[in-house]
Design a protein around this motif. Structure first.
Motif, PDB file in Angstrom:
ATOM      1  N   LEU A  95      22.907  44.926  48.780  1.00  0.00           N
ATOM      2  CA  LEU A  95      23.720  43.736  48.528  1.00  0.00           C
ATOM      3  C   LEU A  95      23.414  43.079  47.182  1.00  0.00           C
ATOM      4  O   LEU A  95      24.356  42.740  46.443  1.00  0.00           O
ATOM      5  N   PRO A  96      22.146  42.872  46.805  1.00  0.00           N
ATOM      6  CA  PRO A  96      21.906  42.293  45.477  1.00  0.00           C
ATOM      7  C   PRO A  96      22.426  43.155  44.335  1.00  0.00           C
ATOM      8  O   PRO A  96      22.971  42.634  43.355  1.00  0.00           O
ATOM      9  N   LEU A  97      22.276  44.485  44.457  1.00  0.00           N
ATOM     10  CA  LEU A  97      22.771  45.362  43.405  1.00  0.00           C
ATOM     11  C   LEU A  97      24.300  45.379  43.359  1.00  0.00           C
ATOM     12  O   LEU A  97      24.896  45.568  42.289  1.00  0.00           O
ATOM     13  N   LEU A  98      24.928  45.170  44.504  1.00  0.00           N
ATOM     14  CA  LEU A  98      26.385  45.212  44.591  1.00  0.00           C
ATOM     15  C   LEU A  98      27.037  43.863  44.309  1.00  0.00           C
ATOM     16  O   LEU A  98      28.262  43.776  44.227  1.00  0.00           O
ATOM     17  N   MET A  99      26.245  42.821  44.139  1.00  0.00           N
ATOM     18  CA  MET A  99      26.790  41.474  44.013  1.00  0.00           C
ATOM     19  C   MET A  99      27.796  41.315  42.868  1.00  0.00           C
ATOM     20  O   MET A  99      28.853  40.675  43.061  1.00  0.00           O
ATOM     21  N   PRO A 100      27.560  41.846  41.657  1.00  0.00           N
ATOM     22  CA  PRO A 100      28.596  41.709  40.612  1.00  0.00           C
ATOM     23  C   PRO A 100      29.939  42.310  41.024  1.00  0.00           C
ATOM     24  O   PRO A 100      30.992  41.717  40.783  1.00  0.00           O
ATOM     25  N   THR A 101      29.912  43.474  41.657  1.00  0.00           N
ATOM     26  CA  THR A 101      31.154  44.087  42.129  1.00  0.00           C
ATOM     27  C   THR A 101      31.785  43.254  43.236  1.00  0.00           C
ATOM     28  O   THR A 101      33.014  43.104  43.300  1.00  0.00           O
ATOM     29  N   LEU A 102      30.970  42.695  44.109  1.00  0.00           N
ATOM     30  CA  LEU A 102      31.474  41.865  45.201  1.00  0.00           C
ATOM     31  C   LEU A 102      32.162  40.617  44.669  1.00  0.00           C
ATOM     32  O   LEU A 102      33.210  40.201  45.184  1.00  0.00           O
ATOM     33  N   VAL A 103      31.595  40.028  43.625  1.00  0.00           N
ATOM     34  CA  VAL A 103      32.198  38.837  43.026  1.00  0.00           C
ATOM     35  C   VAL A 103      33.556  39.178  42.408  1.00  0.00           C
ATOM     36  O   VAL A 103      34.517  38.406  42.511  1.00  0.00           O
ATOM     37  N   VAL A 104      33.653  40.349  41.781  1.00  0.00           N
ATOM     38  CA  VAL A 104      34.933  40.784  41.234  1.00  0.00           C
ATOM     39  C   VAL A 104      35.966  40.943  42.343  1.00  0.00           C
ATOM     40  O   VAL A 104      37.130  40.532  42.200  1.00  0.00           O
ATOM     41  N   ALA A 105      35.560  41.540  43.461  1.00  0.00           N
ATOM     42  CA  ALA A 105      36.473  41.715  44.594  1.00  0.00           C
ATOM     43  C   ALA A 105      36.940  40.366  45.131  1.00  0.00           C
ATOM     44  O   ALA A 105      38.126  40.188  45.445  1.00  0.00           O
ATOM     45  N   VAL A 106      36.028  39.418  45.241  1.00  0.00           N
ATOM     46  CA  VAL A 106      36.385  38.077  45.720  1.00  0.00           C
ATOM     47  C   VAL A 106      37.347  37.406  44.746  1.00  0.00           C
ATOM     48  O   VAL A 106      38.327  36.759  45.157  1.00  0.00           O
ATOM     49  N   LEU A 107      37.094  37.563  43.454  1.00  0.00           N
ATOM     50  CA  LEU A 107      37.951  36.946  42.439  1.00  0.00           C
ATOM     51  C   LEU A 107      39.373  37.508  42.509  1.00  0.00           C
ATOM     52  O   LEU A 107      40.348  36.752  42.584  1.00  0.00           O
ATOM     53  N   LEU A 108      39.489  38.832  42.503  1.00  0.00           N
ATOM     54  CA  LEU A 108      40.809  39.457  42.496  1.00  0.00           C
ATOM     55  C   LEU A 108      41.577  39.176  43.779  1.00  0.00           C
ATOM     56  O   LEU A 108      42.742  38.759  43.759  1.00  0.00           O
ATOM     57  N   ARG A 109      40.930  39.397  44.909  1.00  0.00           N
ATOM     58  CA  ARG A 109      41.634  39.236  46.182  1.00  0.00           C
ATOM     59  C   ARG A 109      41.848  37.765  46.529  1.00  0.00           C
ATOM     60  O   ARG A 109      42.862  37.404  47.134  1.00  0.00           O
ATOM     61  N   GLY A 110      40.900  36.904  46.169  1.00  0.00           N
ATOM     62  CA  GLY A 110      41.044  35.490  46.471  1.00  0.00           C
ATOM     63  C   GLY A 110      42.233  34.873  45.762  1.00  0.00           C
ATOM     64  O   GLY A 110      43.028  34.132  46.370  1.00  0.00           O
ATOM     65  N   ILE A 111      42.389  35.166  44.477  1.00  0.00           N
ATOM     66  CA  ILE A 111      43.520  34.624  43.723  1.00  0.00           C
ATOM     67  C   ILE A 111      44.827  35.198  44.249  1.00  0.00           C
ATOM     68  O   ILE A 111      45.843  34.497  44.364  1.00  0.00           O
ATOM     69  N   ASP A 112      44.813  36.494  44.594  1.00  0.00           N
ATOM     70  CA  ASP A 112      46.018  37.112  45.146  1.00  0.00           C
ATOM     71  C   ASP A 112      46.377  36.499  46.500  1.00  0.00           C
ATOM     72  O   ASP A 112      47.561  36.292  46.806  1.00  0.00           O
ATOM     73  N   ALA A 113      45.385  36.214  47.326  1.00  0.00           N
ATOM     74  CA  ALA A 113      45.646  35.602  48.630  1.00  0.00           C
ATOM     75  C   ALA A 113      46.177  34.182  48.485  1.00  0.00           C
ATOM     76  O   ALA A 113      47.017  33.736  49.286  1.00  0.00           O
ATOM     77  N   LEU A 114      45.706  33.453  47.486  1.00  0.00           N
ATOM     78  CA  LEU A 114      46.222  32.110  47.239  1.00  0.00           C
ATOM     79  C   LEU A 114      47.724  32.128  46.968  1.00  0.00           C
ATOM     80  O   LEU A 114      48.452  31.213  47.373  1.00  0.00           O
ATOM     81  N   LYS A 115      48.191  33.180  46.320  1.00  0.00           N
ATOM     82  CA  LYS A 115      49.592  33.251  45.911  1.00  0.00           C
ATOM     83  C   LYS A 115      50.467  33.994  46.919  1.00  0.00           C
ATOM     84  O   LYS A 115      51.623  34.295  46.608  1.00  0.00           O
ATOM     85  N   THR A 116      49.958  34.293  48.094  1.00  0.00           N
ATOM     86  CA  THR A 116      50.718  35.067  49.076  1.00  0.00           C
ATOM     87  C   THR A 116      52.039  34.379  49.413  1.00  0.00           C
ATOM     88  O   THR A 116      52.077  33.189  49.746  1.00  0.00           O
ATOM     89  N   PHE A 117      53.101  35.143  49.327  1.00  0.00           N
ATOM     90  CA  PHE A 117      54.433  34.620  49.647  1.00  0.00           C
ATOM     91  C   PHE A 117      55.246  35.620  50.466  1.00  0.00           C
ATOM     92  O   PHE A 117      55.907  35.252  51.447  1.00  0.00           O
ATOM     93  N   ASP A 118      55.196  36.897  50.064  1.00  0.00           N
ATOM     94  CA  ASP A 118      56.072  37.919  50.640  1.00  0.00           C
ATOM     95  C   ASP A 118      55.950  38.015  52.157  1.00  0.00           C
ATOM     96  O   ASP A 118      56.951  37.956  52.884  1.00  0.00           O
ATOM     97  N   ILE A 119      54.712  38.177  52.620  1.00  0.00           N
ATOM     98  CA  ILE A 119      54.493  38.364  54.055  1.00  0.00           C
ATOM     99  C   ILE A 119      54.917  37.125  54.836  1.00  0.00           C
ATOM    100  O   ILE A 119      55.553  37.219  55.897  1.00  0.00           O
TER     101      ILE A 119
END
Length: 316
Positions: free
Chosen positions: A231-255
Motif C-alpha cells: 500500500l505505501p508503495l502503491l500510494m502515488p498510483t492510488l492517488v491518481v486513481a482517486v483523482l481521475l475517478r473522483g472528478i469523473d464521478a462528480l460529473k456523472t450525468f448519463d447514468i
C-alpha cells in the motif's frame, strides 16, 4: 592534394562565429523552440477552455432566460445569492452529489484494489478473466443505464424475479424514493470499477518484488505485507486513481438521466448538481441561474482537484 584538418579549437571558433552571425530572433527561437512548437496546441486548448468558462461566468451575472440571444440585464451576484439560499433544490442536489461521489468512489477503490490484487499474480485463464472484468467499460453510460433500468423494472425486471426465487419480496430499486440513489450508485460501481482495476494493476505490476520477498522472509503475513509494503508503495498510483475517478464521478450525468429522466425522478431522488443544472437550462430555459449553478459546480471540482493533487504531492 592538400588535406585541411579542423582542430577542436578551430571548430569552436567557427561555431561561435556562426552563432554570432545568426540574427537575434533566430537564437531566441532556438532557445525556446520547445515552447514555440507546443504553443499552437496550447493556445487552441486554452481558447476551448477559457471561452466557455468566461461565457458561463458572464451569463451567471445576468438574468438571461428564454433564449441566450434574448436581451438580458446585469444583475451582479443576485443569482448566486438566490442559488446559495435555495434549500429545496440546490443544497439537496449538493448533498446527493457528495453522497454519490463519495459512495461510488469508496466502493470502486475497495473493489478495484481487491480485484487488482487477485489479478496481480499469474494464474491459468487470467487473460479471459481480465477480458470479462473489462467488459462493462465497452458500453456507453447511456446504454448501461437503459440496460439496468430494464433489469430493475418492478414489473418485468430480472432483479425482482431473482429475489422471488430466493423467497425475498420485490424491491423498488429505481422506483423507490430512498432506494433510487443507492441503485444508481450500484450501476456506476458496476461500470467503472474496471477502470480502477486497470490503474491499480498497472501500478502493482511496476512494483519491485524485493520488498515483498524481504517482508516474507521476515515472517510478515499477507495482510502485513499489503498494509506496510504494498500500500505505501502503491500510494502515488492510488492517488491518481482517486483523482481521475473522483472528478469523473462528480460529473456523472448519463447514468442518472438514462435511469430517472428529467429532474432526477418525480421526487428529485437522484438529482445531482449536473442534473439540476441541465434541468434549469433545457427544461426551464433559466440560463442565468443554471450558469450560476455550473460556476459553483466548477469551483467545487477545482477545489477537489486541488485537494487530491496536494495529497498526491505528499504521497510522492
Amino acid at each position: 592534394m592538400a588535406v585541411t584538418t579542423t582542430t577542436p579549437s578551430t571548430a569552436g571558433k567557427t561555431s561561435l562565429t556562426t552563432s554570432a552571425s545568426t540574427p537575434g530572433w533566430a537564437r531566441w527561437a532556438n532557445r525556446h523552440r520547445k515552447w514555440l512548437f507546443a504553443s499552437p496546441a496550447m493556445v487552441f486548448v486554452a481558447v476551448l477552455i477559457i471561452f466557455p468558462v468566461a461565457w458561463t461566468l458572464y451569463l451567471s451575472l445576468t438574468n438571461a432566460e428564454g433564449s441566450v440571444r434574448a436581451e438580458s440585464e446585469f444583475v451582479g451576484f443576485a443569482n448566486y445569492l438566490d442559488v446559495l439560499s435555495d434549500t429545496e433544490r440546490f443544497w439537496p442536489a449538493v448533498l446527493r452529489t457528495v453522497v454519490f461521489t463519495g459512495g461510488v468512489l469508496a466502493a470502486e477503490i475497495v473493489l478495484g484494489m481487491a480485484i487488482a490484487l487477485l489479478l496481480w499474480r499469474p494464474f491459468k485463464g487470467e487473460k479471459w478473466v481480465r477480458v470479462a472484468i473489462l467488459l462493462p467499460l465497452v458500453a456507453t453510460p447511456v446504454a448501461v443505464g437503459m440496460m439496468w433500468r430494464l433489469i430493475f423494472d418492478p414489473n418485468i425486471g430480472m432483479a425482482n424475479r431473482v429475489l422471488g426465487w430466493v423467497g425475498l419480496g420485490p424491491w423498488p430499486w429505481l422506483a423507490g424514493e430512498h432506494s433510487a440513489l443507492p441503485t444508481t450508485m450500484l450501476i456506476d460501481v458496476w461500470q467503472w470499477t474496471p477502470m480502477i482495476v486497470l490503474i491499480l494493476l498497472a501500478g502493482l505490476t511496476s512494483l519491485s518484488d524485493e520488498p515483498q520477498e524481504a517482508a516474507l522472509i521476515d515472517g510478515a503475513s499477507a495482510w502485513q505485507r499489503f498494509r506496510h509494503v504494498t500500500l505505501p508503495l502503491l500510494m502515488p498510483t492510488l492517488v491518481v486513481a482517486v483523482l481521475l475517478r473522483g472528478i469523473d464521478a462528480l460529473k456523472t450525468f448519463d447514468i442518472l438521466y438514462a435511469t430517472k429522466g428529467k429532474g432526477g425522478g418525480s421526487f428529485h431522488e437522484v438529482e445531482t448538481l449536473n442534473v439540476y443544472a441541465y434541468g434549469l437550462s433545457f427544461d426551464y430555459n433559466e440560463y442565468g441561474v443554471s450558469s450560476t449553478v455550473l460556476i459553483i459546480f466548477f469551483l467545487i471540482i477545482i477545489g477537489s482537484m486541488w485537494a487530491v493533487t496536494s495529497r498526491r504531492k505528499d504521497a510522492a
